[in-house]
Structures are given as C-alpha cells and as structure tokens.
Motif scaffolding. Structure first.
Motif, PDB file in Angstrom:
ATOM      1  N   HIS A  98       0.830  -1.218   0.000  1.00  0.00           N
ATOM      2  CA  HIS A  98       0.000   0.000   0.000  1.00  0.00           C
ATOM      3  C   HIS A  98       0.856   1.257   0.000  1.00  0.00           C
ATOM      4  CE1 HIS A  98      -3.882  -1.801   0.078  1.00  0.00           C
ATOM      5  NE2 HIS A  98      -3.710  -2.400   1.232  1.00  0.00           N
ATOM      6  N   LEU A  99       1.965   1.237   0.724  1.00  0.00           N
ATOM      7  CA  LEU A  99       2.837   2.414   0.736  1.00  0.00           C
ATOM      8  C   LEU A  99       3.439   2.675  -0.642  1.00  0.00           C
ATOM      9  CD1 LEU A  99       4.678   2.139   4.169  1.00  0.00           C
ATOM     10  CD2 LEU A  99       2.984   3.828   3.454  1.00  0.00           C
ATOM     11  N   ILE A 100       3.839   1.617  -1.338  1.00  0.00           N
ATOM     12  CA  ILE A 100       4.363   1.794  -2.697  1.00  0.00           C
ATOM     13  C   ILE A 100       3.283   2.393  -3.594  1.00  0.00           C
ATOM     14  CG2 ILE A 100       5.157   0.545  -4.739  1.00  0.00           C
ATOM     15  CD1 ILE A 100       6.595  -1.380  -2.777  1.00  0.00           C
ATOM     16  N   THR A 101       2.050   1.883  -3.478  1.00  0.00           N
ATOM     17  CA  THR A 101       0.947   2.409  -4.285  1.00  0.00           C
ATOM     18  C   THR A 101       0.698   3.883  -3.975  1.00  0.00           C
ATOM     19  OG1 THR A 101      -0.066   0.232  -4.391  1.00  0.00           O
ATOM     20  CG2 THR A 101      -1.502   2.117  -4.839  1.00  0.00           C
ATOM     21  N   LEU A 102       0.697   4.232  -2.694  1.00  0.00           N
ATOM     22  CA  LEU A 102       0.479   5.635  -2.314  1.00  0.00           C
ATOM     23  C   LEU A 102       1.607   6.538  -2.810  1.00  0.00           C
ATOM     24  CD1 LEU A 102      -0.928   5.268   1.304  1.00  0.00           C
ATOM     25  CD2 LEU A 102      -2.141   6.038  -0.735  1.00  0.00           C
ATOM     26  N   LEU A 103       2.843   6.068  -2.729  1.00  0.00           N
ATOM     27  CA  LEU A 103       3.964   6.880  -3.211  1.00  0.00           C
ATOM     28  C   LEU A 103       3.897   7.097  -4.717  1.00  0.00           C
ATOM     29  CD1 LEU A 103       6.893   5.434  -1.056  1.00  0.00           C
ATOM     30  CD2 LEU A 103       5.838   7.707  -0.881  1.00  0.00           C
ATOM     31  N   VAL A 104       3.539   6.061  -5.461  1.00  0.00           N
ATOM     32  CA  VAL A 104       3.415   6.206  -6.919  1.00  0.00           C
ATOM     33  C   VAL A 104       2.256   7.154  -7.253  1.00  0.00           C
ATOM     34  CG1 VAL A 104       2.842   4.974  -9.048  1.00  0.00           C
ATOM     35  CG2 VAL A 104       4.494   4.005  -7.456  1.00  0.00           C
ATOM     36  N   ALA A 105       1.132   7.003  -6.567  1.00  0.00           N
ATOM     37  CA  ALA A 105      -0.015   7.881  -6.821  1.00  0.00           C
ATOM     38  C   ALA A 105       0.325   9.327  -6.482  1.00  0.00           C
ATOM     39  CB  ALA A 105      -1.219   7.411  -6.016  1.00  0.00           C
ATOM     40  N   ARG A 106       1.029   9.527  -5.375  1.00  0.00           N
ATOM     41  CA  ARG A 106       1.405  10.886  -4.976  1.00  0.00           C
ATOM     42  C   ARG A 106       2.399  11.494  -5.961  1.00  0.00           C
ATOM     43  NH1 ARG A 106      -0.038  14.512  -0.965  1.00  0.00           N
ATOM     44  NH2 ARG A 106       1.745  15.685  -0.257  1.00  0.00           N
ATOM     45  N   ALA A 107       3.323  10.688  -6.458  1.00  0.00           N
ATOM     46  CA  ALA A 107       4.336  11.187  -7.385  1.00  0.00           C
ATOM     47  C   ALA A 107       3.734  11.547  -8.737  1.00  0.00           C
ATOM     48  CB  ALA A 107       5.434  10.149  -7.569  1.00  0.00           C
ATOM     49  N   THR A 108       2.677  10.864  -9.135  1.00  0.00           N
ATOM     50  CA  THR A 108       2.086  11.118 -10.452  1.00  0.00           C
ATOM     51  C   THR A 108       0.848  12.005 -10.398  1.00  0.00           C
ATOM     52  OG1 THR A 108       0.786   9.091 -10.310  1.00  0.00           O
ATOM     53  CG2 THR A 108       2.940   8.941 -11.383  1.00  0.00           C
ATOM     54  N   ALA A 109       0.472  12.463  -9.224  1.00  0.00           N
ATOM     55  CA  ALA A 109      -0.768  13.231  -9.089  1.00  0.00           C
ATOM     56  C   ALA A 109      -0.712  14.558  -9.835  1.00  0.00           C
ATOM     57  CB  ALA A 109      -1.076  13.470  -7.614  1.00  0.00           C
ATOM     58  N   GLY A 110       0.390  15.237  -9.832  1.00  0.00           N
ATOM     59  CA  GLY A 110       0.473  16.545 -10.472  1.00  0.00           C
ATOM     60  C   GLY A 110       0.986  16.512 -11.894  1.00  0.00           C
ATOM     61  N   ALA A 111       1.230  15.332 -12.420  1.00  0.00           N
ATOM     62  CA  ALA A 111       1.789  15.226 -13.769  1.00  0.00           C
ATOM     63  C   ALA A 111       0.739  15.578 -14.815  1.00  0.00           C
ATOM     64  CB  ALA A 111       2.297  13.803 -14.010  1.00  0.00           C
ATOM     65  N   PRO A 112       1.154  16.253 -15.892  1.00  0.00           N
ATOM     66  CA  PRO A 112       0.194  16.563 -16.951  1.00  0.00           C
ATOM     67  C   PRO A 112      -0.136  15.305 -17.756  1.00  0.00           C
ATOM     68  CG  PRO A 112       2.367  17.310 -17.575  1.00  0.00           C
ATOM     69  CD  PRO A 112       2.479  16.801 -16.165  1.00  0.00           C
ATOM     70  N   GLY A 113      -1.370  15.197 -18.128  1.00  0.00           N
ATOM     71  CA  GLY A 113      -1.798  14.057 -18.941  1.00  0.00           C
ATOM     72  C   GLY A 113      -2.087  12.829 -18.095  1.00  0.00           C
ATOM     73  N   PRO A 114      -2.554  11.793 -18.737  1.00  0.00           N
ATOM     74  CA  PRO A 114      -2.907  10.562 -18.017  1.00  0.00           C
ATOM     75  C   PRO A 114      -1.658   9.733 -17.700  1.00  0.00           C
ATOM     76  CG  PRO A 114      -3.424  10.318 -20.331  1.00  0.00           C
ATOM     77  CD  PRO A 114      -2.935  11.724 -20.145  1.00  0.00           C
ATOM     78  N   VAL A 115      -1.046  10.006 -16.557  1.00  0.00           N
ATOM     79  CA  VAL A 115       0.183   9.319 -16.171  1.00  0.00           C
ATOM     80  C   VAL A 115      -0.061   8.371 -15.007  1.00  0.00           C
ATOM     81  CG1 VAL A 115       2.542   9.698 -15.339  1.00  0.00           C
ATOM     82  CG2 VAL A 115       1.529  11.292 -16.951  1.00  0.00           C
ATOM     83  N   ALA A 116      -0.997   8.698 -14.143  1.00  0.00           N
ATOM     84  CA  ALA A 116      -1.180   7.943 -12.906  1.00  0.00           C
ATOM     85  C   ALA A 116      -1.606   6.495 -13.167  1.00  0.00           C
ATOM     86  CB  ALA A 116      -2.203   8.638 -12.013  1.00  0.00           C
ATOM     87  N   ALA A 117      -2.566   6.281 -14.031  1.00  0.00           N
ATOM     88  CA  ALA A 117      -3.060   4.917 -14.254  1.00  0.00           C
ATOM     89  C   ALA A 117      -1.982   3.996 -14.822  1.00  0.00           C
ATOM     90  CB  ALA A 117      -4.296   4.941 -15.149  1.00  0.00           C
ATOM     91  N   PRO A 118      -1.239   4.396 -15.857  1.00  0.00           N
ATOM     92  CA  PRO A 118      -0.167   3.510 -16.330  1.00  0.00           C
ATOM     93  C   PRO A 118       0.923   3.284 -15.275  1.00  0.00           C
ATOM     94  CG  PRO A 118      -0.667   5.154 -17.994  1.00  0.00           C
ATOM     95  CD  PRO A 118      -1.420   5.531 -16.770  1.00  0.00           C
ATOM     96  N   ALA A 119       1.245   4.317 -14.503  1.00  0.00           N
ATOM     97  CA  ALA A 119       2.273   4.162 -13.473  1.00  0.00           C
ATOM     98  C   ALA A 119       1.806   3.205 -12.378  1.00  0.00           C
ATOM     99  CB  ALA A 119       2.627   5.517 -12.879  1.00  0.00           C
TER     100      ALA A 119
END
Length: 158
Positions: free
Chosen positions: A19-40
């Motif tokens: 869960h921590l890895i998932t939260l860190l990836v979601a947090r890191a990709t939250a502000g990225a432009p475009g659809p980045v979070a779902a593939p990450a």
C-alpha cells in the motif's frame, strides 16, 4: 517473539509495504500533466507481483515462518485496509456532495447554484396521468378501440 507472531507481522508488513508503494506512486504522479497515474500504478502493480514472485521462488523461508500465520496476517491486514479505504471513500464522498445535499434539503426545487429545477410533471404528482384520464383497468380507459380488429384465426404462429 514467537514464530506465529512474527509470521503474522510479516504478512501484515507485506500488505503495508504494498500500500505504501501504491500511495507513493499515486502521490508522485498526481500533479503530472496528462494521463500518467493509471499507467504508473499498473506498472507498479506488475513490478510488485514480479518481485514478490521472485522472492517466493528464490529466497528460502526462514525456519520460524509459519505459512498459516503468514496468510492470517496477510488477510487480516488486507481486511483492515479495505475497511479503512471504504470509510475514507465514504467520508470524501459525503464531503464532496455536502453542498448538493444541503441545497436539496433547503429547497428541493433548486439546484446547488440556486436555479429552479425544471418541473417535468407540470405540478401533478409524478404518477398521475398527464391527460387527466382515470385508469380503472378497462381497455376503453386505456385508449383501446371499441372493437378488436386483429385477425386471430389466420395468424402464422397459431
């Protein structure tokens, strides 16, 4: 500490780490432009599965590890995390819908911006007939013709 307790803690630790890895990836990709979070997030899931599979196949189990208690720790931590995620989701949904629900309680005829809602029933009850007809169950009140001109004798299906 005993083997079963360590096994249960190891199982719970695996869920927490995932869960921590998932939260860190979601947090890191939250502000990225475009659809980045779902593939990450999908990539991180695949990597977690491969790493865990590699560890299970290559690293020998320590002598204190009890598979049943490991599974109990995994399932217990997973159940707790699902309950917490459900409560968080419900709380955030209530917070997001709060203005809409308060506006409907104050005046059910207005939307949250104060605009009157369209009345689709023309002041009538929602189940009432729009033409004012009574419905007593007879064919005539339902608008059927006085006689039935369908040919039942020459029907192709019987």
């Amino acid at each position: 500490m005993s083997g079963p307790a360590l096994s249960a803690l190891a199982g719970a630790g695996l869920i927490v780490a995932s869960h921590l890895i998932t939260l860190l990836v979601a947090r890191a990709t939250a502000g990225a432009p475009g659809p980045v979070a779902a593939p990450a997030l999908a990539l991180s899931y695949v990597l977690k599965v491969f790493v865990l599979g590699w560890v299970l196949l290559t690293v020998p189990a320590p002598p204190w590890l009890s598979p049943g208690w490991l599974a109990a720790g995994l399932l217990g931590a997973l159940a707790v995390s699902l309950v917490l995620a459900g409560r968080t989701s419900a709380r955030r949904t209530r917070a997001a819908l709060g203005p809409v629900l308060r506006a409907r309680q104050e005046d059910p005829r207005q939307d949250p911006q104060g605009n009157p809602q369209q009345d689709f029933h023309g002041g009538r009850e929602p189940g009432a007939d729009p033409h004012g007809n009574r419905h007593d169950g007879s064919a005539r009140s339902a608008g059927a013709p006085a006689h039935d001109d369908r040919r039942t004798g020459r029907h192709e299906h019987g």
